[in-house]
Design a protein around this motif. Structure first.
Motif, PDB file in Angstrom:
ATOM      1  N   ALA A   1       0.832  -1.197   0.000  1.00 21.28           N
ATOM      2  CA  ALA A   1       0.000   0.000   0.000  1.00 21.28           C
ATOM      3  C   ALA A   1       0.869   1.251   0.000  1.00 21.28           C
ATOM      4  O   ALA A   1       2.056   1.213   0.332  1.00 21.28           O
ATOM      5  CB  ALA A   1      -0.928   0.000   1.212  1.00 21.28           C
ATOM      6  N   ILE A   2       0.223   2.382  -0.358  1.00 21.44           N
ATOM      7  CA  ILE A   2       0.872   3.679  -0.352  1.00 21.44           C
ATOM      8  C   ILE A   2      -0.168   4.719   0.043  1.00 21.44           C
ATOM      9  O   ILE A   2      -1.325   4.646  -0.395  1.00 21.44           O
ATOM     10  CB  ILE A   2       1.499   4.004  -1.727  1.00 21.44           C
ATOM     11  CG1 ILE A   2       2.175   5.380  -1.711  1.00 21.44           C
ATOM     12  CG2 ILE A   2       0.474   3.919  -2.839  1.00 21.44           C
ATOM     13  CD1 ILE A   2       2.985   5.653  -2.983  1.00 21.44           C
ATOM     14  N   LEU A   3       0.217   5.672   0.874  1.00 19.37           N
ATOM     15  CA  LEU A   3      -0.689   6.709   1.352  1.00 19.37           C
ATOM     16  C   LEU A   3      -0.376   8.029   0.653  1.00 19.37           C
ATOM     17  O   LEU A   3       0.756   8.520   0.711  1.00 19.37           O
ATOM     18  CB  LEU A   3      -0.558   6.886   2.870  1.00 19.37           C
ATOM     19  CG  LEU A   3      -1.415   7.987   3.508  1.00 19.37           C
ATOM     20  CD1 LEU A   3      -2.905   7.632   3.386  1.00 19.37           C
ATOM     21  CD2 LEU A   3      -1.032   8.193   4.968  1.00 19.37           C
ATOM     22  N   GLY A   4      -1.376   8.592  -0.012  1.00 17.36           N
ATOM     23  CA  GLY A   4      -1.235   9.890  -0.649  1.00 17.36           C
ATOM     24  C   GLY A   4      -1.846  10.981   0.218  1.00 17.36           C
ATOM     25  O   GLY A   4      -2.964  10.825   0.731  1.00 17.36           O
ATOM     26  N   ILE A   5      -1.122  12.080   0.376  1.00 14.25           N
ATOM     27  CA  ILE A   5      -1.553  13.165   1.252  1.00 14.25           C
ATOM     28  C   ILE A   5      -1.692  14.438   0.428  1.00 14.25           C
ATOM     29  O   ILE A   5      -0.786  14.809  -0.329  1.00 14.25           O
ATOM     30  CB  ILE A   5      -0.544  13.380   2.392  1.00 14.25           C
ATOM     31  CG1 ILE A   5      -0.364  12.079   3.175  1.00 14.25           C
ATOM     32  CG2 ILE A   5      -0.976  14.507   3.317  1.00 14.25           C
ATOM     33  CD1 ILE A   5       0.850  12.056   4.066  1.00 14.25           C
ATOM     34  N   GLY A   6      -2.819  15.112   0.567  1.00 12.27           N
ATOM     35  CA  GLY A   6      -3.072  16.335  -0.172  1.00 12.27           C
ATOM     36  C   GLY A   6      -2.768  17.577   0.653  1.00 12.27           C
ATOM     37  O   GLY A   6      -2.186  17.511   1.737  1.00 12.27           O
ATOM     38  N   ARG A   7      -3.193  18.719   0.149  1.00 12.86           N
ATOM     39  CA  ARG A   7      -2.925  19.986   0.813  1.00 12.86           C
ATOM     40  C   ARG A   7      -3.822  20.165   2.036  1.00 12.86           C
ATOM     41  O   ARG A   7      -4.908  19.582   2.123  1.00 12.86           O
ATOM     42  CB  ARG A   7      -3.162  21.143  -0.152  1.00 12.86           C
ATOM     43  CG  ARG A   7      -4.600  21.239  -0.646  1.00 12.86           C
ATOM     44  CD  ARG A   7      -4.842  22.467  -1.470  1.00 12.86           C
ATOM     45  NE  ARG A   7      -6.206  22.476  -2.021  1.00 12.86           N
ATOM     46  CZ  ARG A   7      -6.805  23.553  -2.493  1.00 12.86           C
ATOM     47  NH1 ARG A   7      -6.162  24.715  -2.491  1.00 12.86           N
ATOM     48  NH2 ARG A   7      -8.036  23.483  -2.980  1.00 12.86           N
ATOM     49  N   ILE A   8      -3.381  20.952   2.956  1.00 12.74           N
ATOM     50  CA  ILE A   8      -4.200  21.370   4.091  1.00 12.74           C
ATOM     51  C   ILE A   8      -4.829  22.706   3.724  1.00 12.74           C
ATOM     52  O   ILE A   8      -4.127  23.667   3.428  1.00 12.74           O
ATOM     53  CB  ILE A   8      -3.353  21.496   5.368  1.00 12.74           C
ATOM     54  CG1 ILE A   8      -2.754  20.131   5.737  1.00 12.74           C
ATOM     55  CG2 ILE A   8      -4.194  22.038   6.521  1.00 12.74           C
ATOM     56  CD1 ILE A   8      -1.822  20.184   6.935  1.00 12.74           C
ATOM     57  N   VAL A   9      -6.159  22.755   3.697  1.00 12.76           N
ATOM     58  CA  VAL A   9      -6.853  23.956   3.245  1.00 12.76           C
ATOM     59  C   VAL A   9      -7.976  24.291   4.231  1.00 12.76           C
ATOM     60  O   VAL A   9      -8.653  23.401   4.754  1.00 12.76           O
ATOM     61  CB  VAL A   9      -7.421  23.750   1.817  1.00 12.76           C
ATOM     62  CG1 VAL A   9      -8.377  22.586   1.766  1.00 12.76           C
ATOM     63  CG2 VAL A   9      -8.059  25.012   1.295  1.00 12.76           C
ATOM     64  N   CYS A  10      -8.150  25.571   4.485  1.00  9.84           N
ATOM     65  CA  CYS A  10      -9.196  26.025   5.384  1.00  9.84           C
ATOM     66  C   CYS A  10     -10.526  26.064   4.625  1.00  9.84           C
ATOM     67  O   CYS A  10     -10.620  26.693   3.559  1.00  9.84           O
ATOM     68  CB  CYS A  10      -8.855  27.407   5.934  1.00  9.84           C
ATOM     69  SG  CYS A  10     -10.027  28.003   7.174  1.00  9.84           S
ATOM     70  N   LYS A  11     -11.545  25.378   5.173  1.00  9.72           N
ATOM     71  CA  LYS A  11     -12.849  25.342   4.529  1.00  9.72           C
ATOM     72  C   LYS A  11     -13.935  25.162   5.594  1.00  9.72           C
ATOM     73  O   LYS A  11     -13.646  24.719   6.712  1.00  9.72           O
ATOM     74  CB  LYS A  11     -12.918  24.220   3.496  1.00  9.72           C
ATOM     75  CG  LYS A  11     -12.730  22.830   4.079  1.00  9.72           C
ATOM     76  CD  LYS A  11     -13.012  21.724   3.070  1.00  9.72           C
ATOM     77  CE  LYS A  11     -12.080  21.758   1.892  1.00  9.72           C
ATOM     78  NZ  LYS A  11     -12.313  20.589   0.992  1.00  9.72           N
TER      79      LYS A  11
END
Length: 459
Positions: free
Chosen positions: A399-409
Motif C-alpha cells: 500500500a501507499i498513502l497519498g496526502i493532499g494539501r491542508i486547506v481552510c474550509k
C-alpha cells in the motif's frame, strides 16, 4: 597476482549500472577500503570501495563516465609494485598508434597479443544496440568530418573504431551531383539536422561553406519563431527509466484499489505551530508535516499490520519492522528514501534523519541501502495545491498513502459550521494482499490520528 576490479551488483534486480567517475587515477596507490569509483544503480549513486591494496591500473578501454556496464564486467586491476597487467589486457603502449597506422587486415593477425574483449566501454544507443568502442582520436576526427561513428564497425585489435575507419566512412559519403560541401559545413549541418535541400536553396551553385549552414540555421529559427516550435527528444535519465519500469510493473502486477477520505487537520496544524515555535527557539530541526505524517502512519501500521505486508507466491509476508519510504522530487526524477524503524524514533529524530535523506537525494549521494527495505510509502502533493489523487503502489509493498494539501474550509465541528483545516487522504492498496474493509479501517485510523494527534503522541 593482479586483482580484478569488476562492476558490482548493488541490488538483486541490478543487471547493469551507469559508470560515474574514477575517484583514483591510473597509477595511484590505493589501500583496502579506499573509495575507488562511483556507479549509478537503481535510483542511487553508490561510491564503491576497493578490497585489495596495491596500485590501480586501468586497462585499454577502461570505462568512461556515462558508460553502461553489465554486472561483473572488468573495470580495472589492482597490481603490486613491479607487477604487470595480465597478458590478455596488457596492450603495448604503442598499440593505439599501431591501430591507427596499420592496415585493415591487422586485426585478424594471429601473431598479435591476445586482448580481453569486454563490454565495459560500451553504451546503449537509442535503439537498444551497444555502442562500439572508439579511440579519442577517432572520435575527434568523426566530429570534424561529420561522420556518425555509432554505425561503424571498428578494425582495431579490440574491435575499437580507429581513425582510419572514420576517414574511410567519410570517403564513402556520397553527395548529390553538383553539391560541394566543406568538411566543417558537413559536420555543422549534421549536428543541426540541416538538409542539403535547405543548403542548396541558400547557395544554388558553388562550394557550401560554414556561413551557409549558419544562415540555414538562422532561417530555421526564424521560421520556428513564426510558427510552431519544432519538437525535440530529451533522453531519459536513468532514474526516469527505472521509475517507468517499476510503475508499469506495479500497474500490471497488483490489483490496486484507491480509497479516499478527508480529515480535520486543525489540531495537527496547531501541533506543528507549537513544535515550530519551541524547536526554533532551541535551534533544533523543526519537524515538517511529512515528518508528522511518517510518525502517525507508523502508529497506524502497528494497529493494522496487514498493510505493512508484501505479496509472495508462497504466502503473505508480514514484515517485523516498519520502514517507511517517502517520495522526494529531484532534478533527475522521483526517489523514495526509506526511514527505518519509524515507531522507535521521536519526532525530533525523524526530522533530523529525513533532512539528511532529502539532502542526499538532491545531491545524488544516497547509498543503495537508503533506497531499499521499505515496507510502506507515503507521498505528499500538498505543496502543489493538490487534494485527492491516486498514488501508485511501490512494489513489493502492499500500500501507499497519498496526502493532499491542508486547506481552510467550512466544516461541521461540535454541531456548528466553522472554518477548519482539512486535508484529503488517499490510500492505494493491493487487493491481493488486503481486502477493502481492513484497508478502510487503516485509513480511518490515519484520519483519526490526523484529527486527534494526542492519540498517537501518548501511545
Amino acid at each position: 597476482m593482479a586483482y580484478e576490479v569488476t562492476m558490482p551488483r548493488l541490488g538483486w534486480t541490478m543487471e547493469e549500472g551507469v559508470f560515474g567517475e574514477w575517484l583514483k587515477q591510473d597509477g595511484d596507490e590505493v589501500k583496502a577500503g579506499d573509495l575507488l569509483f562511483t556507479v549509478e544503480g537503481d535510483k542511487a549513486t553508490q561510491e564503491v570501495e576497493v578490497f585489495e591494496s596495491g596500485i590501480l591500473r586501468l586497462p585499454s578501454g577502461a570505462p568512461a563516465p556515462g558508460d553502461v556496464i553489465p554486472v561483473g564486467a572488468l573495470l580495472a586491476y589492482i597490481v603490486q609494485a613491479g607487477e604487470s597487467l595480465p597478458e590478455e589486457s596488457n596492450l603495448p603502449a604503442q598499440l593505439e598508434g599501431r591501430e591507427e597506422q596499420t592496415s585493415a587486415s591487422s586485426p585478424t593477425d594471429p601473431s598479435g597479443p591476445a586482448v580481453r574483449k569486454t563490454p565495459a566501454t560500451q553504451a546503449v544507443v537509442a535503439d537498444g544496440r551497444r555502442e562500439p568502442a572508439i579511440s579519442p582520436r577517432a572520435r575527434r576526427v568523426a566530429g570534424e568530418l561529420g561522420v556518425n561513428w555509432t554505425q561503424l564497425t571498428g578494425s582495431g585489435r579490440t574491435g575499437r573504431i580507429v581513425e582510419r575507419d572514420v576517414r574511410a566512412a567519410a570517403e564513402r559519403i556520397v553527395e548529390p551531383v553538383g553539391v560541394d560541401m566543406s568538411p566543417v559545413a558537413r559536420r555543422m549541418a549534421a549536428e543541426a539536422d540541416i538538409s542539403l535541400e535547405e543548403l542548396t536553396a541558400i547557395r544554388p551553385a558553388g562550394r557550401i561553406q560554414r556561413e551557409d549552414v549558419e544562415a540555414a540555421i538562422a532561417s530555421r529559427r526564424q521560421g520556428a519563431l513564426a510558427g510552431e516550435a519544432p519538437s525535440q527528444i530529451e533522453s531519459h535519465s536513468r532514474i526516469r527509466q527505472i521509475t517507468a519500469q517499476r510503475m508499469a510493473e506495479s500497474a500490471h502486477t497488483t490489483a490496486p484499489v484507491t480509497l479516499t477520505t478527508e480529515a480535520d487537520a486543525t489540531e495537527l496544524v496547531a501541533l506543528r505551530q507549537q513544535l515550530k515555535s519551541s524547536y526554533a527557539r532551541r535551534r533544533l530541526a523543526v519537524p515538517s508535516y511529512n515528518d508528522i505524517y511518517l510518525k502517525l502512519t507508523a502508529a497506524a501500521l502497528q494497529e493494522h499490520p496487514t498493510l505493512n505486508a508484501s505479496w509472495s507466491d508462497d504466502g503473505l509476508i508480514l514484515h517485523g519492522g516498519i520502514h517507511i519510504g517517502f517520495a522526494v522530487e529531484t532534478d533527475k526524477g522521483l526517489l523514495a528514501p526509506v526511514l527505518r524503524d519509524v515507531p522507535a524514533k521521536s519526532l525530533r529524530a525523524i526530522a533530523g534523519e529525513t533532512a539528511g535523506l532529502i539532502e542526499g537525494a538532491h545531491q545524488e549521494r544516497l547509498g543503495h541501502d537508503a533506497m531499499q527495505g521499505g515496507t510502506f510509502t507515503i507521498t505528499n502533493l500538498g505543496m502543489f495545491g493538490i487534494d485527492a489523487f491516486t498514488p501508485i503502489i511501490n512494489l513489493p509493498q502492499a500500500a501507499i498513502l497519498g496526502i493532499g494539501r491542508i486547506v481552510c474550509k467550512p466544516a461541521v465541528h461540535e454541531g456548528e459550521v466553522v472554518p477548519r483545516q482539512m486535508v484529503a487522504l488517499s490510500l492505494t492498496f493491493d487487493h491481493r494482499v488486503v481486502d477493502g474493509a481492513p484497508a478502510a479501517r487503516f485509513l480511518n485510523t490515519v484520519r483519526e490520528y490526523v484529527s486527534e494527534p494526542v492519540l498517537w503522541l501518548t501511545s
